[in-house]
Design an enzyme around this catalytic site. Structure first.
Site, mmCIF file in Angstrom:
data_model
loop_
_atom_site.group_PDB
_atom_site.id
_atom_site.type_symbol
_atom_site.label_atom_id
_atom_site.label_comp_id
_atom_site.label_asym_id
_atom_site.label_seq_id
_atom_site.Cartn_x
_atom_site.Cartn_y
_atom_site.Cartn_z
ATOM 1 N N ASN A 89 0.836 -1.199 0.000
ATOM 2 C CA ASN A 89 0.000 0.000 0.000
ATOM 3 C C ASN A 89 0.872 1.250 0.000
ATOM 4 O O ASN A 89 1.930 1.303 0.624
ATOM 5 C CB ASN A 89 -0.983 0.000 1.175
ATOM 6 N N MET A 90 0.405 2.269 -0.710
ATOM 7 C CA MET A 90 1.155 3.515 -0.854
ATOM 8 C C MET A 90 0.222 4.699 -0.594
ATOM 9 O O MET A 90 -0.786 4.860 -1.286
ATOM 10 C CB MET A 90 1.759 3.619 -2.260
ATOM 11 N N GLU A 91 0.556 5.495 0.417
ATOM 12 C CA GLU A 91 -0.218 6.688 0.783
ATOM 13 C C GLU A 91 0.647 7.922 0.557
ATOM 14 O O GLU A 91 1.878 7.844 0.624
ATOM 15 C CB GLU A 91 -0.641 6.608 2.248
ATOM 16 N N GLU A 104 -2.996 -4.741 -3.193
ATOM 17 C CA GLU A 104 -3.381 -5.609 -4.306
ATOM 18 C C GLU A 104 -3.322 -4.855 -5.631
ATOM 19 O O GLU A 104 -2.853 -5.393 -6.647
ATOM 20 C CB GLU A 104 -4.797 -6.163 -4.083
ATOM 21 N N CYS A 129 -9.899 -5.779 0.851
ATOM 22 C CA CYS A 129 -11.072 -4.941 1.104
ATOM 23 C C CYS A 129 -11.999 -4.989 -0.112
ATOM 24 O O CYS A 129 -11.647 -5.493 -1.178
ATOM 25 C CB CYS A 129 -10.651 -3.504 1.399
ATOM 26 N N CYS A 132 -10.588 -3.505 -3.360
ATOM 27 C CA CYS A 132 -9.639 -4.355 -4.088
ATOM 28 C C CYS A 132 -10.333 -5.540 -4.747
ATOM 29 O O CYS A 132 -9.937 -5.972 -5.834
ATOM 30 C CB CYS A 132 -8.544 -4.845 -3.154
#
Length: 295
Positions: A89-91, A104, A129, A132
């Site tokens: 994950n990338m925020e 994903e 989730c 995804c």
């Protein structure tokens, strides 16, 4: 080996550390383990492909950029080629949460951008989730895609997304990961590798609902990276081209905050544009040089 792996790598069995070190310590390691490397590592450590994928999940999660949630998710895509592709994950600070890339999405798009045209399965360290699950339903594997989670029996996407709505309900024939070329042309693109990369990405993008074909290329001091728009039948789970482009520098050990300039190529006649969102996110990352090429 990149410092981001230190904690997770130290927890691996010594035998696996020894087998992985020549691969991951290479300056060219880009979060892909080739089919030949998978076989060699598995043989050395007496691990089948799935057991190896579970063991590698903490290393995939080490790629996570989580300034907001501080919650790392790792995913590993098993390509039909036999390669394994990492994702996380990338925020991005200063941007809306909608700009987040889920693990994903990251792993799947990573495989797509590396040339994979079909997936065998995906392994994740947390239950996917709903966002995804819907994103994965756009794939050419459909609801038959196997999903592996630690401590659970293997299930398919159809098990996680029953009574699914997707591209087949809209009679869409070209699905995510299917090769395509939209025929967009940009004068003098060949004179600038950044423009050419954005054009190539736009031509390979997946936008069957809006025909808003688009690609973004970003340049850091190290390299040029390009990403394609991945549209979704449910619209909101679509992955913008900038987000796709940002996956590659992160997976290659580069810095998404080191982007010097970027280019967006998109269809002029489409009912939507990626320009405003692309510009805003790039500015949050410290880049103010965005070329825009509507065709």
């Amino acid at each position: 080996m990149h410092a981001r792996f230190a904690a997770a790598f130290s927890q691996l069995p010594a035998e696996l550390q020894a087998a992985l070190t020549p691969v991951m310590a290479s300056d060219t390691f880009n979060a892909v383990i080739t089919a030949a490397q998978v076989d060699a590592i598995g043989h050395a450590c007496h691990l089948d492909r799935q057991a190896l994928s579970f063991a590698l999940l903490p290393l995939a999660a080490a790629y996570a950029l989580t300034p907001i949630s501080h919650f790392q998710v790792g995913a590993i895509v098993h390509g039909a080629s036999g390669n394994l592709y990492f994702g996380a994950n990338m925020e991005f600070s200063g941007t809306p949460l909608q700009q987040t890339i889920h693990a994903e999405q990251c792993a799947i798009t990573h495989a797509w951008l590396r040339g994979e045209t079909a997936l065998a399965s995906i392994t994740v360290n947390c239950t996917p989730c709903g966002h995804c699950r819907q994103f994965m339903n756009e794939l050419n594997s459909g609801t038959s895609l196997p999903i592996h989670l630690p401590g659970r029996h293997t299930a398919t996407l159809g098990d996680y997304l029953p009574d699914a709505f997707g591209p087949r309900d809209l009679q869409i024939k070209t699905l995510l990961l299917d090769p395509t070329h939209h025929g967009l042309m940009l004068d003098n693109a060949a004179s600038d590798p950044l423009q050419q990369a954005a054009l190539d990405a736009a031509n390979a993008s997946h936008a069957p609902y809006s025909q808003a074909y688009s690609g973004v290329a970003v340049e850091t001091p190290r390299a040029v990276y390009a990403g394609r728009y991945a549209e979704n039948a449910a619209f909101n789970p679509s992955l913008p081209p900038l987000q796709a482009a940002l996956i590659l520098p992160n997976m290659s050990g580069d810095n998404v905050n080191a982007i010097r300039r970027a280019a967006l190529v998109e269809s002029r006649q489409a009912p939507l544009s990626q320009y405003a969102a692309t510009r805003a996110t790039l500015q949050a990352l410290g880049c103010n040089d965005l070329q825009h090429h509507p065709l």
